[in-house]
Design an enzyme around this catalytic site. Structure first.
Site, mmCIF file in Angstrom:
data_model
loop_
_atom_site.group_PDB
_atom_site.id
_atom_site.type_symbol
_atom_site.label_atom_id
_atom_site.label_comp_id
_atom_site.label_asym_id
_atom_site.label_seq_id
_atom_site.Cartn_x
_atom_site.Cartn_y
_atom_site.Cartn_z
ATOM 1 N N CYS A 10 0.864 -1.182 0.000
ATOM 2 C CA CYS A 10 0.000 0.000 0.000
ATOM 3 C C CYS A 10 0.901 1.232 0.000
ATOM 4 O O CYS A 10 2.119 1.113 -0.167
ATOM 5 C CB CYS A 10 -0.994 -0.003 1.156
ATOM 6 S SG CYS A 10 -0.312 0.168 2.797
ATOM 7 N N CYS A 83 -4.470 -0.817 -2.043
ATOM 8 C CA CYS A 83 -5.003 0.527 -2.230
ATOM 9 C C CYS A 83 -4.798 0.944 -3.679
ATOM 10 O O CYS A 83 -3.914 0.434 -4.370
ATOM 11 C CB CYS A 83 -4.366 1.525 -1.260
ATOM 12 S SG CYS A 83 -2.680 2.001 -1.642
ATOM 13 N N CYS A 90 2.772 1.340 -8.455
ATOM 14 C CA CYS A 90 3.781 0.313 -8.215
ATOM 15 C C CYS A 90 4.572 0.097 -9.496
ATOM 16 O O CYS A 90 3.989 -0.111 -10.559
ATOM 17 C CB CYS A 90 3.130 -1.001 -7.774
ATOM 18 S SG CYS A 90 4.347 -2.307 -7.466
#
Length: 138
Positions: A10, A83, A90
């Site tokens: 997250c 999230c 990412c």
């Protein structure tokens, strides 16, 4: 026996990913080696520790780990973002076998008095536990 490595990711690694790490460890420690990390690790939120402790899970020894500590150093069977920010931001993660996204509301962002904040953390905690159980049953 080689355990499958799982990384929960997250933004801050302060609440949702910490809870997910603890629940997967509780329910499937024998099958998975579990980690959590954050795009911008901020330390574990005290409310996270409190609401997990309420159900008998001590996460006070877990660490808030920056994602960069894992990149190129560990290979994960699963990367699970918890999230939208982590899902969108990412970087490509080499070696990941399967990537999943489980969107949970950020309890840290919730505004209210102490009891209202604790209730939000409990609500998110319970949803994460339910998702972990559902995933393990599949």
């Amino acid at each position: 026996m080689n355990k499958t490595k799982v990384l929960f990711l997250c933004t801050g690694n302060s609440a949702r990913s910490q809870m997910a790490e603890a629940f997967l460890r509780k329910y499937a420690r024998e099958k998975f080696e579990v980690y959590s990390g954050g795009l911008d690790a901020k330390g574990i939120n005290p409310y996270t520790i409190k609401v997990m402790d309420e159900i008998g899970i001590d996460i006070s020894k877990q660490a808030s780990t920056p994602l960069k500590d894992y990149l190129g150093k560990k290979h994960f069977g699963y990367l699970i973002t918890v999230c939208a920010d982590a899902e969108e931001n990412c970087p490509t993660f080499p070696g990941v076998t399967k990537r999943l996204h489980w969107a949970f509301e950020d309890p840290v962002a919730f505004e209210g008095n102490e009891e209202e904040k604790l209730n939000k953390f409990r609500e998110v905690r319970d949803k994460i536990e339910e998702q972990i159980k559902k995933w393990l049953a599949e």
